[in-house]
Design an enzyme around this catalytic site. Structure first.
Site, mmCIF file in Angstrom:
data_model
loop_
_atom_site.group_PDB
_atom_site.id
_atom_site.type_symbol
_atom_site.label_atom_id
_atom_site.label_comp_id
_atom_site.label_asym_id
_atom_site.label_seq_id
_atom_site.Cartn_x
_atom_site.Cartn_y
_atom_site.Cartn_z
ATOM 1 N N CYS A 1 34.472 51.520 40.260
ATOM 2 C CA CYS A 1 35.886 50.600 39.898
ATOM 3 C C CYS A 1 36.504 52.773 40.285
ATOM 4 O O CYS A 1 37.714 52.773 40.859
ATOM 5 C CB CYS A 1 36.505 49.970 39.056
ATOM 6 S SG CYS A 1 38.476 49.376 38.844
ATOM 7 N N GLY B 1 37.613 44.748 32.190
ATOM 8 C CA GLY B 1 36.871 45.989 33.292
ATOM 9 C C GLY B 1 37.842 46.123 34.237
ATOM 10 O O GLY B 1 39.203 45.931 34.111
ATOM 11 N N CYS B 2 37.176 46.417 34.994
ATOM 12 C CA CYS B 2 37.999 46.838 36.591
ATOM 13 C C CYS B 2 38.799 46.199 36.554
ATOM 14 O O CYS B 2 38.750 44.310 36.813
ATOM 15 C CB CYS B 2 37.239 46.889 37.751
ATOM 16 S SG CYS B 2 38.563 47.519 39.384
ATOM 17 N N PHE B 3 40.888 46.520 36.705
ATOM 18 C CA PHE B 3 41.532 45.461 37.093
ATOM 19 C C PHE B 3 41.771 45.017 38.242
ATOM 20 O O PHE B 3 42.491 43.363 38.537
ATOM 21 C CB PHE B 3 42.806 46.042 36.733
ATOM 22 C CG PHE B 3 43.428 47.082 37.099
ATOM 23 C CD1 PHE B 3 42.758 48.198 38.290
ATOM 24 C CD2 PHE B 3 44.650 48.248 36.217
ATOM 25 C CE1 PHE B 3 43.413 49.710 38.613
ATOM 26 C CE2 PHE B 3 44.429 49.262 36.598
ATOM 27 C CZ PHE B 3 44.186 49.895 38.124
ATOM 28 N N CYS C 1 39.449 43.151 40.050
ATOM 29 C CA CYS C 1 38.388 41.902 40.188
ATOM 30 C C CYS C 1 39.407 41.043 38.848
ATOM 31 O O CYS C 1 39.538 39.661 38.845
ATOM 32 C CB CYS C 1 37.162 42.285 38.950
ATOM 33 S SG CYS C 1 36.007 43.250 39.738
#
Length: 216
Positions: free
Chosen positions: A19, A47-49, A51
């Site tokens: 990310c 985690g990665c926004f 996713c």
């Protein structure tokens, strides 16, 4: 020489499927959704926004999910600053939802059911405090729902290993415009294909009853 080449190859692959590996020079921000009388907002970090945003937007009753930053001490954080891991913020998604169609409790179920809450400071393949798991609450009722869910999951599934932080929501900073709806707008991007889409599909398979029909 072979060692240097191997390190270079590893770093190249890491940034292609991380990310953190995507950035743009502009730091443009603009409102992407205006809250209405029919909507409430919940905030989650896992985690990665890219996713997380795509997962919540697939849930019926959710009007919009906006990527941003929360949970830290730095004022007006940017994606570049977040990447240092020194802002205290985690990549967070603001979930605008219709409480007559989906409850906060269901959103918490979606949250814990769509990531590994036992991972400290990250979700594979992204690691660092900016990717840590945080469930935000805006009132005591929401706090109790989150804590009760954690207690049940710790007892029945995770054996006391849940690392999710439970924090009172204070301030949400919307991320730069190019991060919004990133998965939908960049279907061929390396990270999206390798991480975001598989994570979304895994969620859909696990909770088919919560999904929107025909995108609505």
């Amino acid at each position: 020489m072979k060692i240097i080449k191997s390190v270079f190859t590893f770093m190249t692959i890491f940034f292609l499927i991380s990310c953190l590996g995507f950035s743009k020079k502009e730091e443009v921000r603009k409102a992407t959704f205006i809250q209405t009388k029919e909507t409430k907002v919940a905030y989650f970090a896992s985690g990665c926004f890219w996713c997380v945003e795509a997962i919540f937007e697939s849930v019926k009753g959710v009007k919009e999910a906006v990527s941003g930053y929360a949970g830290g001490h730095t004022l007006n954080p940017t994606y570049k600053l977040i990447g240092t891991g020194n802002t205290g913020h985690s990549e967070t998604v603001a979930v605008y939802y219709n409480p007559t169609k989906v409850s906060f409790e269901t959103l918490v179920t979606v949250y814990f059911g769509s990531h590994d809450p036992t991972t400290v400071n990250g979700q594979h393949p992204d690691y660092g405090s900016q990717y840590r798991s945080i469930a935000f609450y805006s009132n005591d009722k929401e706090k109790n729902i989150i804590e009760n869910t954690i207690s049940k999951l710790n007892k029945d599934i995770y054996k006391g290993k849940i690392a999710t932080e439970v924090i009172q929501h204070t301030k949400f900073y919307e991320a730069e415009e190019y991060h919004q709806d990133f998965e939908r707008r960049n279907p061929n991007q390396g990270y999206v294909k390798a991480v975001s889409v598989p994570r979304l599909n895994k969620f859909k398979k696990k909770f088919p009853e919560l999904l929107k029909k025909n995108g609505h």
